[in-house]
Design a protein around this motif. Structure first.
Motif, PDB file in Angstrom:
ATOM      1  N   LEU A   1       0.835  -1.203   0.000  1.00  0.00           N
ATOM      2  CA  LEU A   1       0.000   0.000   0.000  1.00  0.00           C
ATOM      3  C   LEU A   1       0.871   1.255   0.000  1.00  0.00           C
ATOM      4  O   LEU A   1       0.629   2.199  -0.759  1.00  0.00           O
ATOM      5  N   GLY A   2       1.882   1.236   0.861  1.00  0.00           N
ATOM      6  CA  GLY A   2       2.734   2.418   0.988  1.00  0.00           C
ATOM      7  C   GLY A   2       3.490   2.728  -0.291  1.00  0.00           C
ATOM      8  O   GLY A   2       3.579   3.893  -0.711  1.00  0.00           O
TER       9      GLY A   2
ATOM     10  N   ASP B   1      11.570  -4.341   3.318  1.00  0.00           N
ATOM     11  CA  ASP B   1      11.807  -4.387   4.766  1.00  0.00           C
ATOM     12  C   ASP B   1      13.098  -5.132   5.074  1.00  0.00           C
ATOM     13  O   ASP B   1      13.556  -5.122   6.220  1.00  0.00           O
ATOM     14  N   VAL B   2      13.662  -5.786   4.070  1.00  0.00           N
ATOM     15  CA  VAL B   2      14.874  -6.594   4.266  1.00  0.00           C
ATOM     16  C   VAL B   2      15.864  -6.291   3.144  1.00  0.00           C
ATOM     17  O   VAL B   2      15.454  -5.963   2.018  1.00  0.00           O
ATOM     18  N   PHE B   3      17.137  -6.406   3.468  1.00  0.00           N
ATOM     19  CA  PHE B   3      18.176  -5.962   2.540  1.00  0.00           C
ATOM     20  C   PHE B   3      19.401  -6.859   2.644  1.00  0.00           C
ATOM     21  O   PHE B   3      19.630  -7.494   3.679  1.00  0.00           O
TER      22      PHE B   3
ATOM     23  N   PHE C   1      10.186   2.496  -0.897  1.00  0.00           N
ATOM     24  CA  PHE C   1       9.569   2.655   0.427  1.00  0.00           C
ATOM     25  C   PHE C   1      10.300   1.673   1.341  1.00  0.00           C
ATOM     26  O   PHE C   1      10.183   0.463   1.170  1.00  0.00           O
ATOM     27  N   LEU C   2      11.089   2.188   2.272  1.00  0.00           N
ATOM     28  CA  LEU C   2      12.070   1.361   2.977  1.00  0.00           C
ATOM     29  C   LEU C   2      11.785   1.287   4.477  1.00  0.00           C
ATOM     30  O   LEU C   2      11.552   2.310   5.122  1.00  0.00           O
TER      31      LEU C   2
END
Ligand code: 8YV
Length: 321
Positions: free
Chosen positions: A116-117, A264-266, A283-284
């Motif tokens: 959504l973001g 959300d993960v890198f 969007f992080l």
């Protein structure tokens, strides 16, 4: 009186979890929550019986080889286990467990938040309001893309993937997925199976990654596969950064091939690829998939249930090795 097993707890855990640890074990806690080096973990393990690590500790073959003979169990406070060399643990006769199930809802919430973001440019809008740089309104201002009714592709239809599919149905999304095996119809709930990623990708207005990081899934989303996504697709990752080729994803975001990415993960957290930071369409979030009070307690209790079983001579529920 029988002595309590000594447990090295590598990170500061929720208070209720540490209380239970204090009651039932002789824990070596980390109240300052410092990230230990491999040498420190090996030193702390001297005279201990078990370790409760998080994904922030790399228990690779070298570290496992250096653990003292007394270590019987590694009960990870995580569902992912790419930070532990299972083969090395098996060779040393060390039991290894993880914490599945209890974080599926929380992680699926973050996947939906990222979808959504990223699609509605939430971070850009929030920044405008917060920094008092919001100056106008117009019919063409801050346009995003709609989530409702779009096609969502899910890579990895395990526990988290299935919850994401369930929540996404609330947005009337059509669910497509790729998994090592096709699910039963009751689990599939109408989702459309694709035997290969190459079949799946052209269908995905949104793509959400939920497979584990393994040697087979490393850089799974590469330039070639990103090229198979429809123009203006949105990519979401709450699994592991290693599954994505950062250079390829950044290039596609920069070129406008993709509308946005929600991550959300890198790779190499928290020193992420700097290319992501400069992009308006990224969007992080800082690896908060399971970061709710309820879930972190549940993860801790699940790790302790596994530890209890091992020390009571019972089969732990979540044995990996
Ligand atoms: C956890 C995760 O916060 O459980 C996992 O695999 O990625 C996260 O949700 C973390 O791993 C805790 O160690």
């Amino acid at each position: 009186m029988k002595q309590k097993p000594v447990v090295v707890v590598t990170r500061k855990l929720p208070a209720a979890v540490e209380q239970r640890l204090q009651r039932d074990y002789a824990p070596r806690l980390n109240p300052e929550d410092r990230i230990y080096t491999a040498d420190e973990i090996v030193a702390l393990a001297q005279g201990a019986d078990a370790i409760i690590p998080c994904h922030t500790e790399r228990l690779n073959a070298q570290v496992i080889a250096r653990l003292p003979a007394g270590i019987r169990a590694i009960c990870s406070f995580s569902v992912g286990f790419d930070h532990i060399d299972l083969q090395a643990a098996r060779e040393r006769g060390i039991s290894v467990t993880n914490t599945p199930d209890v974080l599926s809802d929380a992680t699926a919430e973050i996947a939906l938040l990222l979808m959504l973001g990223a699609a509605r440019r939430a971070h850009e809008g929030a920044e405008l309001v917060r920094t008092a740089t919001w100056r106008e309104w117009s019919p063409t201002y801050q346009l995003g893309i709609q989530v409702t009714g779009k096609r969502l592709g899910i890579i990895g239809m395990g526990r988290v993937g299935r919850v994401v599919a369930k929540r996404a149905r609330g947005f009337d999304m059509e669910i497509h997925y790729h998994n090592r095996r096709r699910l039963d119809p009751e689990q599939e709930m109408g989702a459309i199976f694709h035997a290969t990623l190459e079949d799946l990708l052209p269908h995905c207005n949104f793509l959400s990654i939920h497979c584990p990081a393994t040697p087979d899934t490393r850089n799974l989303l590469n330039a070639e596969r990103i090229g198979l996504l429809p123009r203006d697709a949105v990519v979401v990752n709450t699994a592991r950064g290693a599954v994505v080729d950062d250079d390829a994803l950044i290039a596609a975001l920069r070129a406008g091939k993709l509308f946005a990415a929600g991550l959300d993960v890198f790779n190499n957290e928290p020193e992420i690829h700097p290319g992501y930071r400069g992009l308006a369409n990224s969007f992080l979030l800082p690896h908060i998939g399971s970061a709710t009070r309820e879930t972190r307690d549940a993860m801790g209790f699940r790790a302790l249930d596994n530890l209890d079983a091992i020390f009571a001579g019972r089969e732990p529920r979540d044995r990996l090795v």
